[in-house]
Write a protein that holds these residues in place. Structure first.
Motif, short mmCIF file in Angstrom:
data_model
loop_
_atom_site.label_atom_id
_atom_site.label_comp_id
_atom_site.label_asym_id
_atom_site.label_seq_id
_atom_site.Cartn_x
_atom_site.Cartn_y
_atom_site.Cartn_z
N GLU A 150 -3.97 1.99 0.21
CA GLU A 150 -3.18 2.56 1.30
C GLU A 150 -2.71 1.51 2.29
N GLY A 151 -3.58 0.54 2.58
CA GLY A 151 -3.22 -0.52 3.52
C GLY A 151 -2.09 -1.38 3.00
N ILE A 152 -2.15 -1.74 1.73
CA ILE A 152 -1.08 -2.53 1.12
C ILE A 152 0.23 -1.75 1.15
N CYS A 153 0.15 -0.48 0.78
CA CYS A 153 1.34 0.37 0.76
C CYS A 153 1.99 0.43 2.14
N GLU A 154 1.18 0.64 3.14
CA GLU A 154 1.69 0.74 4.51
C GLU A 154 2.35 -0.56 4.96
N THR A 155 1.67 -1.69 4.68
CA THR A 155 2.21 -2.99 5.09
C THR A 155 3.52 -3.30 4.38
N LEU A 156 3.56 -3.08 3.07
CA LEU A 156 4.76 -3.41 2.31
C LEU A 156 5.93 -2.52 2.71
N ASN A 157 5.66 -1.26 2.98
CA ASN A 157 6.74 -0.37 3.42
C ASN A 157 7.28 -0.77 4.79
N LYS A 158 6.42 -1.33 5.61
CA LYS A 158 6.80 -1.69 6.98
C LYS A 158 7.46 -3.07 7.05
N GLU A 159 6.97 -4.02 6.23
CA GLU A 159 7.38 -5.41 6.41
C GLU A 159 8.24 -5.98 5.28
N THR A 160 8.49 -5.22 4.23
CA THR A 160 9.28 -5.73 3.12
C THR A 160 10.35 -4.71 2.71
N GLU A 161 11.19 -5.15 1.78
CA GLU A 161 12.21 -4.27 1.22
C GLU A 161 11.78 -3.74 -0.15
N LEU A 162 10.53 -3.91 -0.50
CA LEU A 162 10.05 -3.53 -1.82
C LEU A 162 9.94 -2.02 -1.96
N ASP A 163 10.20 -1.55 -3.18
CA ASP A 163 9.97 -0.15 -3.53
C ASP A 163 8.51 -0.06 -3.98
N VAL A 164 7.73 0.78 -3.32
CA VAL A 164 6.30 0.86 -3.58
C VAL A 164 5.93 2.24 -4.09
N LEU A 165 5.30 2.27 -5.27
CA LEU A 165 4.75 3.52 -5.79
C LEU A 165 3.27 3.56 -5.46
N LYS A 166 2.86 4.54 -4.68
CA LYS A 166 1.46 4.74 -4.33
C LYS A 166 0.84 5.70 -5.34
N ILE A 167 -0.23 5.25 -6.01
CA ILE A 167 -0.89 6.09 -7.00
C ILE A 167 -2.30 6.44 -6.54
N GLU A 168 -2.91 7.38 -7.25
CA GLU A 168 -4.25 7.82 -6.93
C GLU A 168 -5.27 6.72 -7.19
N LYS A 169 -6.22 6.59 -6.30
CA LYS A 169 -7.26 5.57 -6.44
C LYS A 169 -8.22 5.94 -7.56
N GLY A 170 -8.74 4.93 -8.25
CA GLY A 170 -9.71 5.17 -9.32
C GLY A 170 -9.05 5.33 -10.68
N HIS A 171 -9.82 5.88 -11.63
CA HIS A 171 -9.35 6.16 -12.98
C HIS A 171 -9.04 4.88 -13.78
N ILE A 172 -9.58 3.75 -13.32
CA ILE A 172 -9.41 2.47 -14.01
C ILE A 172 -10.79 1.83 -14.13
N ASP A 173 -11.20 1.53 -15.35
CA ASP A 173 -12.54 1.01 -15.59
C ASP A 173 -12.67 -0.44 -15.18
N LEU A 174 -13.81 -0.79 -14.62
CA LEU A 174 -14.16 -2.18 -14.32
C LEU A 174 -15.68 -2.28 -14.33
N CYS A 175 -16.19 -3.07 -15.24
CA CYS A 175 -17.63 -3.20 -15.44
C CYS A 175 -18.35 -3.51 -14.13
N GLN A 176 -19.43 -2.78 -13.87
CA GLN A 176 -20.31 -2.97 -12.71
C GLN A 176 -19.69 -2.50 -11.39
N TYR A 177 -18.49 -1.94 -11.43
CA TYR A 177 -17.86 -1.42 -10.22
C TYR A 177 -17.50 0.04 -10.43
N GLU A 178 -17.34 0.77 -9.32
CA GLU A 178 -17.00 2.18 -9.41
C GLU A 178 -15.66 2.38 -10.10
#
Length: 237
Positions: A150-178
């Motif tokens: 959310e923080g990255i999304c907010e900053t990029l929308n405010k300070e850049t001209e980039l098109d930002v797709l915000k997706i749901e957090k999680g649902h991506i595996d990473l060993c030893q992390y949530e």
């Protein structure tokens, strides 16, 4: 064409990359980093144009692979001896995302040489609180990114001209992390964005595919498993 990945990447993902014409160069783990991310390319390397930056100690530890990457991708090798450790924020020296005319990173913690390289190129520095910038940002094109932060999304929308797709957090595996992050589960090359896993298993998979299409890119799922954060797939011609 070559790809650079964590040596632990899913075998099916490697087979898929091979089918798309890539010769893979795996990175071996560096004991200076925590085990789960110790062979992640986005924790070990920063690449801008024709320059490859890595830590001098990792270069000495994995010289053959680094030299092979530099040679086959026609990259100039540059090293740094800045402090590195397994604890945050001393593990994010190279974890910066370059998107079009922007350098996106926690500028307090990223390598000074990353900043210097980007300044020479005239990139606009964008400071974010998230130290794992490259992990957190899937670069779709020079004008578009995907993130769950959310923080990255907010900053990029405010300070850049980039098109930002915000997706749901999680649902991506990473060993030893949530959970892991979308940037670490992907890698862009020419007109494709490769994903280590099956986008149909992510709740925002259809949105990701449509967003990539809208920016002239094809989203490619490399395996039939859930998305996995493998520290970004680096691709070169």
């Amino acid at each position: 064409m070559i790809s650079v990945t964590d040596f632990r990447i899913d075998k099916k993902a490697l087979e898929s990359l091979f089918e798309y014409g890539f010769k893979n160069i795996p990175l071996k783990p560096w004991p200076a980093l925590s085990q789960s991310v110790s062979a992640h390319p986005d924790m070990l390397l920063f690449i801008l144009d024709h320059t490859l930056l890595t830590h001098i100690d990792y270069y000495q530890y994995n010289k053959t692979a680094i030299d092979t990457i530099a040679s086959e991708a026609n990259l100039k090798l540059l090293t740094t001896d800045e402090k590195v450790a397994s604890e945050y924020p001393n593990d994010v020296l190279f974890n910066a995302a370059v998107v079009g005319k922007y350098l996106i990173a926690n500028l307090n913690f990223v390598s000074k040489k990353v900043i210097e390289l980007c300044e020479k190129k005239g990139l606009i520095p964008i400071h974010i609180k998230q130290g794992y910038a490259k992990c957190s940002i899937c670069v779709v094109s020079e004008g578009a990114v995907i993130t769950s932060d959310e923080g990255i999304c907010e900053t990029l929308n405010k300070e850049t001209e980039l098109d930002v797709l915000k997706i749901e957090k999680g649902h991506i595996d990473l060993c030893q992390y949530e959970y892991g992050f979308i940037g670490g589960a992907s890698g862009a090359f020419e007109n494709s964005v490769f994903f280590c896993g099956n986008l149909s298993l992510h709740p925002d998979g259809e949105k990701i595919i449509a967003f990539c299409n809208a920016h002239g890119k094809t989203a490619i799922s490399l395996t039939d498993k859930p998305l996995a954060d493998v520290g970004t797939i680096f691709c070169f011609k």
